[in-house]
Write an enzyme that holds these catalytic residues in place. Structure first.
Site, PDB file in Angstrom:
ATOM      1  N   GLY A   1       0.819  -1.217   0.000  1.00 46.17           N
ATOM      2  CA  GLY A   1       0.000   0.000   0.000  1.00 46.17           C
ATOM      3  C   GLY A   1       0.847   1.259   0.000  1.00 46.17           C
ATOM      4  O   GLY A   1       0.544   2.239  -0.695  1.00 46.17           O
ATOM      5  N   ASP A   2       1.941   1.248   0.774  1.00 49.11           N
ATOM      6  CA  ASP A   2       2.853   2.398   0.817  1.00 49.11           C
ATOM      7  C   ASP A   2       3.498   2.606  -0.561  1.00 49.11           C
ATOM      8  O   ASP A   2       3.700   3.738  -1.002  1.00 49.11           O
ATOM      9  CB  ASP A   2       3.953   2.169   1.862  1.00 49.11           C
ATOM     10  CG  ASP A   2       3.400   1.730   3.200  1.00 49.11           C
ATOM     11  OD1 ASP A   2       2.305   2.200   3.558  1.00 49.11           O
ATOM     12  OD2 ASP A   2       4.047   0.919   3.872  1.00 49.11           O
TER      13      ASP A   2
END
Length: 304
Positions: free
Chosen positions: A248-249
């Site tokens: 996600g990052d």
């Protein structure tokens, strides 16, 4: 300039064993350590694309010094607030399946928080702040709200990658991007999401509540980007998922790297999806080469 904020960073200690026996002496077959924390991950992936950023947050002790040195070695700027207690160590135990032991982290004083706010007050209209992850228990629950208010007053843009009420409360300040996954989106609206079609009306509600761009990831089922002008659906590349940590990052970083370069939302979305997939298919965070390899497999269509 892009600034990333990690309020409770860590040194992540990854330990691999053939088998773990409770109460016995266990020996590792492999181990690694590196800086952990969502904002730090964003900075490290941005660095892969040659996009400069500066990492902010709180660090302390020998573990904090390790994080600063590690980032310095990767030529990533940082400007952390120093705290008295040691930065936490999180243990990831891999024995076929993964178990995690996450430490609480150091106490953040009111004085520490004031110093951080002073740093963020220096941001201006050409700057962007990425707020990612949870808030330490020693900080006010309104921490994200307090910080995005500062950005709003100075016209600095900001991105938020957080869950639940943390996310809801910053929406009126119009974040450039939010990135819940389908489980987090479902929890936000107290429903269950199983496909992209169910994402769209909820994503549009988040735009109505203030978000400029919403990316919702559905793991292997693709990703959706929604803003006031368009709705885009992306097919994700096929591959063996080796690691979900940091995917996600990486999506946030991929979006920002391309958006800063091109100002093109579709291209930024394509880079976002390729970056998340590249991390998922790797043992660590993605590399620029792996992302570029996957770009042609990210097929995007507009939903009308």
């Amino acid at each position: 300039m892009i600034y990333t904020l990690t309020l409770n960073p860590s040194v992540d200690y990854i330990v691999k064993l053939e088998i773990f026996q409770l109460g016995e002496l266990n020996r590792t077959v492999d181990e690694a350590k590196f800086p952990g924390g969502k904002g730090i991950n964003v900075s490290r992936v941005l660095n892969q694309f040659g996009t400069r950023s500066k990492a902010l947050g709180f660090v302390g002790g020998f573990t904090g010094a390790y994080i600063e040195q590690y980032l310095q070695n990767e030529k990533i700027d940082s400007d952390f607030v120093q705290v008295e207690e040691d930065t936490r160590i999180n243990v990831k135990l891999k024995t076929g399946q993964e178990s995690e032991i996450n430490a609480k982290g150091p106490t953040i004083t009111e004085e520490n928080f004031t110093l951080l706010k002073q740093k963020i007050m220096q941001l201006g209209a050409d700057d962007l702040l990425v707020l990612a992850g949870s808030i330490p228990s020693s900080l006010p629950k309104t921490t994200y709200e307090d910080l995005v208010k500062i950005c709003s007053e100075s016209n600095a843009q900001f991105v938020v990658d957080a869950e639940g009420d943390l996310l809801k409360k910053v929406l009126p300040y119009q974040p450039l991007l939010i990135k819940p996954n389908h489980l987090e989106l479902g929890e936000l609206f107290e429903t269950t999401i199983t496909n992209a079609e169910e994402v769209i009306p909820l994503g549009k509600r988040l735009v109505e509540m203030g978000a400029k761009n919403v990316i919702v990831s559905l793991a292997g089922a693709g990703a959706v980007l929604i803003n006031s002008e368009t709705t885009l659906l992306a097919e994700v590349p096929k591959g063996e998922v080796k690691n979900s940590v940091g995917a996600g990052d990486s999506m946030v970083a991929g979006f920002l790297a391309a958006y800063v370069e091109t100002s093109n939302i579709e291209e930024a979305f394509r880079f976002s999806v390729a970056s998340g997939s590249a991390t998922a298919f790797s043992l660590g965070l993605c590399t620029k080469e792996k992302v570029e390899e996957l770009l042609s497999q990210v097929h995007i269509k507009e939903i009308r």
